[in-house]
Motif scaffolding. Structure first.
Motif, PDB file in Angstrom:
ATOM      1  N   TRP A 185     106.103 135.985  56.643  1.00  9.00           N
ATOM      2  CA  TRP A 185     105.128 134.938  56.946  1.00  9.00           C
ATOM      3  C   TRP A 185     104.270 134.561  55.748  1.00  9.00           C
ATOM      4  O   TRP A 185     103.463 133.645  55.848  1.00  9.00           O
ATOM      5  N   ASP A 186     104.403 135.239  54.643  1.00  8.68           N
ATOM      6  CA  ASP A 186     103.553 134.954  53.489  1.00  8.68           C
ATOM      7  C   ASP A 186     104.372 134.326  52.354  1.00  8.68           C
ATOM      8  O   ASP A 186     105.053 133.342  52.584  1.00  8.68           O
TER       9      ASP A 186
ATOM     10  N   ALA B 272     100.501 128.309  63.558  1.00  9.04           N
ATOM     11  CA  ALA B 272      99.462 129.340  63.498  1.00  9.04           C
ATOM     12  C   ALA B 272      98.100 128.654  63.450  1.00  9.04           C
ATOM     13  O   ALA B 272      97.863 127.798  62.601  1.00  9.04           O
TER      14      ALA B 272
ATOM     15  N   SER C 258     101.424 130.684  52.701  1.00 10.62           N
ATOM     16  CA  SER C 258     101.234 131.568  53.844  1.00 10.62           C
ATOM     17  C   SER C 258     100.685 130.811  55.040  1.00 10.62           C
ATOM     18  O   SER C 258     100.185 129.690  54.910  1.00 10.62           O
ATOM     19  N   TYR C 259     100.747 131.459  56.202  1.00  4.92           N
ATOM     20  CA  TYR C 259     100.208 130.868  57.432  1.00  4.92           C
ATOM     21  C   TYR C 259      98.683 130.857  57.439  1.00  4.92           C
ATOM     22  O   TYR C 259      98.076 130.151  58.254  1.00  4.92           O
TER      23      TYR C 259
ATOM     24  N   TRP D 169     104.516 126.465  54.433  1.00  4.79           N
ATOM     25  CA  TRP D 169     103.740 126.065  55.589  1.00  4.79           C
ATOM     26  C   TRP D 169     103.016 124.759  55.262  1.00  4.79           C
ATOM     27  O   TRP D 169     102.594 124.551  54.125  1.00  4.79           O
TER      28      TRP D 169
ATOM     29  N   THR E  57      94.368 135.356  65.137  1.00  7.07           N
ATOM     30  CA  THR E  57      95.192 134.163  64.956  1.00  7.07           C
ATOM     31  C   THR E  57      96.011 133.888  66.210  1.00  7.07           C
ATOM     32  O   THR E  57      96.595 134.806  66.790  1.00  7.07           O
TER      33      THR E  57
ATOM     34  N   THR F  60      95.018 124.653  61.411  1.00  4.64           N
ATOM     35  CA  THR F  60      96.378 125.013  61.806  1.00  4.64           C
ATOM     36  C   THR F  60      97.340 124.778  60.646  1.00  4.64           C
ATOM     37  O   THR F  60      97.124 123.903  59.805  1.00  4.64           O
ATOM     38  N   ARG F  61      98.369 125.597  60.619  1.00  6.08           N
ATOM     39  CA  ARG F  61      99.484 125.418  59.696  1.00  6.08           C
ATOM     40  C   ARG F  61     100.773 125.635  60.482  1.00  6.08           C
ATOM     41  O   ARG F  61     100.802 126.414  61.434  1.00  6.08           O
ATOM     42  N   SER F  62     101.826 124.961  60.062  1.00  2.87           N
ATOM     43  CA  SER F  62     103.089 125.063  60.790  1.00  2.87           C
ATOM     44  C   SER F  62     104.249 125.125  59.820  1.00  2.87           C
ATOM     45  O   SER F  62     104.146 124.711  58.653  1.00  2.87           O
TER      46      SER F  62
ATOM     47  N   VAL G  41      99.301 131.956  67.851  1.00  2.60           N
ATOM     48  CA  VAL G  41     100.623 131.511  67.409  1.00  2.60           C
ATOM     49  C   VAL G  41     101.317 130.808  68.559  1.00  2.60           C
ATOM     50  O   VAL G  41     101.299 131.295  69.706  1.00  2.60           O
TER      51      VAL G  41
END
Length: 347
Positions: free
Chosen positions: A66-67, A132, A344-345, A177, A32, A139-141, A34
């Motif tokens: 992060w989860d 991420a 989660s990311y 996220w 991943t 992608t997730r933010s 970041v």
């Protein structure tokens, strides 16, 4: 970071008896990536594995928070019986830890890298976006504010002449996220009793509405939301259109209606309904000189019908209907745009 693998079911070998599994075949998956994006738009790559020839930032092992976010459970203890009674639950703000290693090619280099990170994380400049990106390009933010961790510790274990380590702590007001790209669905309306679709090639998924004898009727259109929690859409209604109109999420049973005073004169008029928490606006805009500008009287809350509900899209399949009475034109359309939200990311 986890290594995804292809699932292999148990196989019966037949006459030999017993159950066996085929050899485990891990799926090739890059790590991943970041990024930290400042409020001014500057991006810092923190999974770059810096070295003497390429100084930079590196996210070390041990990121935390992060989860799944924390939840605040509301309940009452029973005065006489064992246990208690559940009342409600909500997700709290999210605290995250980023163990960042900074390496410079020389002393001046590490000082410059530190200043870049300080300026990006300064909460007085606004929040940062932690992005991420997975190997498949998704992608997730999450948006967060710096809290602590970069006060500076010059001990032998945490810093050197050309390097330093921080455990950066940030707090996200929105605990979920969000997807990197928005998704949109558009209903186009044509008064000539046939399906009307655009031929433009863009990111929109166009879902037509059948219009007959002035009656806008679009029952049970499907809007899939592959997410972990509900998402709040932004609606755009483009003219010309007049009369009552209702947006109903038949999956959740909630409805948003406009009364008889609702109307848009031409294709250069639109209404933007932003249902997102903390915003909740209904604004009329007019297209002029290549851009959409707020009308002289932009607030259209008073045009809503009785008991309006600015409802969200729930995870899974949403059955959405748009119905009403009134005149429409070839350019009349409705656009629903949203960003999916996740725990989660990744995943």
């Amino acid at each position: 970071m986890p290594i995804p693998a292809e699932f292999q079911e148990l196989v019966d070998p037949g006459q030999d008896g017993g159950w066996t599994t085929p050899p485990y075949q891990p799926e090739h998956w890059q790590r991943t990536q970041v990024f930290i994006e400042s409020n001014e738009g500057h991006r810092l790559h923190v999974t770059d594995r810096p070295n003497r020839h390429r100084p930079g930032y590196f996210l070390q092992s041990g990121p935390d928070g992060w989860d799944l976010p924390r939840f605040d459970l509301k309940f009452e203890e029973s005065p006489n019986l064992d246990g208690g009674y559940f009342r409600s639950v909500r997700a709290t703000t999210r605290e995250m830890a980023l163990p960042v290693y900074i390496y410079g090619s020389d002393r001046r280099g590490v000082i410059d890298l530190k200043r870049q990170l300080f300026n990006a994380m300064n909460p007085k400049n606004g929040p940062v976006r932690i992005v991420a990106r997975e190997a498949n390009g998704s992608t997730r933010s999450i948006t967060a504010y710096y809290v602590s961790g970069m006060e500076g510790n010059e001990s032998r274990e945490t810093s050197g002449f050309t390097w330093i380590k921080y455990v950066v702590v940030v707090r996200a007001m929105e605990p979920y996220w969000t997807s990197g790209a928005p998704e949109s669905h558009a209903w186009f309306m044509n008064p000539e009793r046939h399906w009307f679709l655009t031929n433009k090639k863009d990111h929109l998924n166009f879902i037509p509405i059948r219009v007959s004898d002035g009656l806008i009727s679009s029952p049970r259109n499907e809007i899939p939301v592959d997410a972990d929690v509900e998402t709040w859409p932004v609606w755009e209604i483009y003219g010309p259109i007049s009369g009552e109109i209702a947006f109903t999420n038949e999956t959740s049973g909630k409805s948003l209606t406009f009364g008889p005073s609702f109307g848009l004169a031409s294709e250069n008029d639109r209404i933007v309904i932003d249902t997102r928490p903390g915003i909740k606006t209904i604004t009329k805009q007019h297209y002029k000189s290549g851009e959409w500008l707020d009308d002289s009287k932009p607030n259209w809350w008073n045009r809503l019908g009785e008991n309006p509900q600015l409802w969200p899209l729930v995870p899974g399949m949403n059955l959405v209907s748009v119905e009403g009475q009134g005149a429409v034109g070839v350019t009349t359309r409705i656009v629903c745009t949203y960003r999916k939200r996740y725990f989660s990311y990744a995943g």
